[in-house]
Structures are given as structure tokens and as C-alpha cells.
Scaffold this motif. Structure first.
Motif, PDB file in Angstrom:
ATOM      1  N   TYR A 165       0.835  -1.199   0.000  1.00  0.00           N
ATOM      2  CA  TYR A 165       0.000   0.000   0.000  1.00  0.00           C
ATOM      3  C   TYR A 165       0.871   1.252   0.000  1.00  0.00           C
ATOM      4  O   TYR A 165       0.515   2.281   0.579  1.00  0.00           O
ATOM      5  N   THR A 167       2.745   4.582  -1.425  1.00  0.00           N
ATOM      6  CA  THR A 167       2.391   5.701  -2.295  1.00  0.00           C
ATOM      7  C   THR A 167       3.666   6.286  -2.890  1.00  0.00           C
ATOM      8  O   THR A 167       4.669   6.442  -2.198  1.00  0.00           O
ATOM      9  N   GLU A 295      -0.200   4.323  -6.556  1.00  0.00           N
ATOM     10  CA  GLU A 295      -0.231   3.296  -5.521  1.00  0.00           C
ATOM     11  C   GLU A 295      -0.289   1.934  -6.204  1.00  0.00           C
ATOM     12  O   GLU A 295      -0.997   1.759  -7.204  1.00  0.00           O
ATOM     13  N   ILE A 297      -1.207  -1.938  -5.358  1.00  0.00           N
ATOM     14  CA  ILE A 297      -1.980  -2.566  -4.287  1.00  0.00           C
ATOM     15  C   ILE A 297      -2.296  -4.026  -4.622  1.00  0.00           C
ATOM     16  O   ILE A 297      -2.675  -4.351  -5.754  1.00  0.00           O
ATOM     17  N   ASN A 298      -2.150  -4.897  -3.605  1.00  0.00           N
ATOM     18  CA  ASN A 298      -2.595  -6.301  -3.627  1.00  0.00           C
ATOM     19  C   ASN A 298      -1.875  -7.166  -4.647  1.00  0.00           C
ATOM     20  O   ASN A 298      -2.450  -8.105  -5.204  1.00  0.00           O
TER      21      ASN A 298
END
Length: 440
Positions: A165, A167, A295, A297-298
Motif C-alpha cells: 500500500y 504511495t 499506488e 496494491i494487492n
């Protein structure tokens, strides 16, 4: 044995002798058929083997261009060392061969209706050329981690973004204007059918200059492979929060080019030549969304990797046709070429398409096309290259859009007329440009 009993025996022997040639002929015939069938089977097996070899070679050439059947496999993995591999001179990427020849220009034909027009005033550009391999890029900031790398099957330097997560943003951009464009290339490795449906790269426009979301507008680019999950768009105002259909599973596996245009409230996004998002009132204009953030993510850490390169933010992206019609001249650095060559990158087609529309609108207009380069390389080489690049643009206008050749002339200026310093990537990006001037 008496004479009477010998007669039937002799008759039998005589019949046997008479039948032998016929039996031999039948036997030979049967043996001949068996030999013929055996030969046929041998030929069939040999043909099958040769066909299998040729089929495998053809599949290799399609699935892994440039590799032989026994060639070792190569993956896009980070390469150690401080120096990147030399720029590729004859190609734009895995999916863009033959861009110099309009007669063999499948990708150009695909992009011929591409309507993205990049901004003409650079705000930020980073190819990581000033950063060392293994370092986090000096122009960026993050609350996570990452490093500049080179990849075995791709040119240039890339920023490896660590899944999670985290940035990533660019603090050197003072403020984003009302109208601007964003462009970058993405490379993904390690994706498979188990890649999560929520594995995304988020592009966010925010009014917070640090790591919080603040007021924002965001678009999620999906990397899931087992299902076309589409794009998710939303803003902090709450009136935009939706999934938009779009199957880009193949595209994200092949180094896609992402193009974004912001025109006041309007937000548009293209993956390669296809436009997937076009929302007229997505950007909250009552807040100053001045910061660009990414970002990741996952993604599965350690296996699934995401890389980004050649980030370009430029003011403008408006209709160049009106300027060319009203002022008779326009200059743009939005027509991109492969480094060191006159090979046009297909994402440049939006500008060339607009120029063709101006020529269709005004049948009496003739144009001078002027190419410019930065100062990398020898003066004579740059002069010749700038002329070749102008000719490449002319060829596209003629071959793809049907402009009469007599209406177009070309000229090369090389590095002789810079509009910015050649000491920085930003300045070089401004100097690599093409001008269109109306001729009386």
C-alpha cells in the motif's frame, strides 16, 4: 506302389507344381503391399516429425520472437550494474515492429484513430537517466520502497515499485494546471491466473502534497489475469464511484503505454490505442488537485512485480487543429521517436491525425515539417536524424491519411535551435520536437 496308385499322386504333384507360381505371385503381392504400407508409415512418421518441428519453430517465433527452439528463456528481471543496456535502435517494444515503413505498419494502422493529444508544455519528465541502479529516484518520494533497475528484455531504466500500500509521488511538480496530460509505460512480471482481482495500479490526483488522499480523483488500472475486472473510478466528492468494463489482460502483459488527459473536470484514460475512461465531470474543480500519486496494491510480494518508466506530465493537450488553422504554425514534442532513430512510436498518432484533419479541412494548405533533436550525439548525426524524423511524419501523413505528397515538404534543424537547456531530461524533452508551418 503300383502304377495305378502312382497316377493320382503324380496328378497331385503336377497340380502343386502348377500352383506354385500363382502362390508365389500372391505371396509376393501380399509382401509388396505390406512393404508399401510400411514405407508409407515411415514416410508419414517422418512428415509428422518435420511438421512438428516446423510448427514448434513457428510457435516459438510468434510467442517468443527472436528465440530459437533451444535458446535459453529470458524474463524481465532486474539486471545488476550501474549502466543500462544501450538503447534499441530498431524497435519500439515487443508489439511495435516495423514502425518506420508505412507499407508494413500494422501498429500505425491500429493507432490511426487514436485521439489522444499530449500536452505541448512539459511540466515534468523522468527517464531515471540521472539515477543510479539500485537507488530510489531522486525526483520522487515514497512512504514505501522501490529502486531504479534495468530489465533484460526492455530498454532504459525502470522504477521497480514494491507491492503493498505504498504511495509514490513527485514533489517537484509545483502544481497541476487545469489542462494537462500524463503518459508512462508499465511493465508487469510474475502475473498468472492466481493474480488477485484487486491487484491494481492506482493513479490519483490529490490536493494533499504528502501521503494522504485529501480531496482526490482516482482511477484503478487492473492487472488481474483470470477475469476481466475492469477499471474502478471514484472521487472524494462521492458522485463518481463506479466500475467500468474493459478487458486489458493481454495489454498489461505486454508493456502497455498509459495516456491520461485532464481537461478541467473531464478525465480520460487510454491503454495503448484504446480509450477506456471518459468522464466529463470527474475532477472536483473546487479543490486544487495539484499532486500526482501512484499506488500499487494487492500484488504478491516477491513474485508479482510492477515497473514504470518515462513518466511525462505536460500542460496542454488541447485541440491543436484550431491553432494550426488560426496561426498557421504549431510546435509539439508529443510526437515521440525511438531513441536515436526516426521510428515513430504509435502513441504519437493523435497529433499526426489532427494535422491530417487540418489538411483535409483546408485543401489549399501546404505544410513544412521541421524536425529538431536534443544535443546528444554529434551535430552532423543529429542534423541527419532530424531530417529523417520529419520525413517519417510526412510518410505517415501520406501513407496512412492520404495527404498528397506535393503538399508536404520537410527540413531538419538538428540541435541548432534549442528551446530549453540540454543539461536536464526536462530540457531535452522540450528540444525533441516537430514543427508544422503553413507555406504560402
Amino acid at each position: 506302389m503300383n502304377a495305378r496308385s502312382r497316377l493320382p499322386m503324380m496328378a497331385l504333384l503336377l497340380m502343386v507344381f502348377l500352383c506354385i507360381p500363382r502362390l508365389e505371385a500372391q505371396l509376393l503381392k501380399k509382401l509388396g503391399k505390406k512393404a508399401e504400407r510400411a514405407a508409407e508409415r515411415t514416410v508419414e512418421r517422418r512428415v509428422e516429425r518435420e511438421t512438428e518441428k516446423k510448427t514448434d519453430a513457428a510457435l516459438d517465433s510468434i510467442l517468443e520472437p527472436g528465440s530459437g527452439r533451444n535458446a535459453p528463456s529470458k524474463e524481465n528481471v532486474p539486471v545488476a550494474g550501474n549502466d543500462p543496456p544501450p538503447p534499441r535502435q530498431t524497435g519500439t517494444g515487443n508489439e511495435n515492429p516495423g514502425m518506420n515503413n508505412p507499407e508494413n505498419s500494422g501498429p500505425i494502422e491500429i493507432y490511426s484513430k487514436f485521439d489522444f493529444v499530449p500536452g505541448d508544455t512539459p511540466i515534468f519528465y523522468d527517464d531515471f537517466s540521472k539515477d543510479f541502479i539500485g537507488d530510489f529516484p531522486s525526483k520522487w518520494n515514497t512512504n514505501g520502497s522501490g529502486e531504479v533497475v534495468t530489465l533484460s528484455n526492455a530498454t532504459g531504466k525502470w522504477l521497480a515499485m514494491v507491492p503493498g500500500y505504498s504511495t509514490y509521488y513527485i514533489p517537484d511538480v509545483p502544481a497541476l494546471p487545469e489542462e494537462y496530460t500524463i503518459e508512462f509505460d508499465v511493465m508487469a512480471t510474475g502475473l498468472d491466473q492466481k493474480t488477485a482481482s484487486t491487484a491494481i495500479m492506482r493513479v490519483m490526483l490529490s490536493d494533499n502534497p504528502l501521503f494522504k488522499s485529501g480531496n482526490y480523483a482516482a482511477a484503478d488500472i487492473p492487472f488481474c489475469q483470470y477475469h476481466p475486472v475492469g477499471f474502478h473510478v471514484r472521487n472524494s466528492r462521492g458522485d463518481i464511484n463506479n466500475n467500468i468494463q474493459g478487458d486489458i489482460r493481454k495489454a498489461v502483459m505486454n508493456q502497455p503505454h498509459i495516456s491520461i488527459a485532464v481537461n478541467k473536470e473531464r478525465f480520460r484514460l487510454w491503454v495503448n490505442e484504446s480509450k477506456y475512461i471518459d468522464i466529463p465531470r470527474m475532477i472536483p474543480v473546487d479543490h486544487n488537485l495539484s499532486t500526482l500519486k501512484f499506488e500499487v496494491i494487492n500484488f504478491k510480494d516477491g513474485k508479482e512485480r510492477i515497473f514504470i518508466k518515462d513518466l511525462k506530465v505536460a500542460e496542454g493537450g488541447v485541440d491543436l487543429r484550431r491553432k494550426l488553422l488560426s496561426e498557421g504554425a504549431v510546435s509539439t514534442n508529443g510526437i515521440m521517436f525511438v531513441s536515436g532513430s526516426a521510428e515513430i512510436q504509435p502513441q504519437s498518432m493523435g497529433i499526426i491525425r489532427q494535422v491530417s484533419q487540418v489538411l483535409q479541412e483546408d485543401n489549399d494548405m501546404n505544410l513544412l515539417i521541421i524536425g529538431h533533436t536534443d544535443s546528444d550525439g554529434a551535430n552532423a548525426t543529429n542534423l541527419a536524424l532530424s531530417k529523417q524524423r520529419a520525413n517519417s511524419v510526412r510518410n505517415i501523413l501520406v501513407e496512412v491519411y492520404g495527404v498528397a505528397p506535393a503538399r508536404l515538404t520537410t527540413e531538419g534543424k538538428g540541435e541548432s535551435e534549442p528551446v530549453a537547456s540540454n543539461d536536464t531530461p526536462d530540457g531535452k524533452a522540450q528540444n525533441r520536437r516537430v514543427e508544422f508551418k503553413k507555406q504560402s
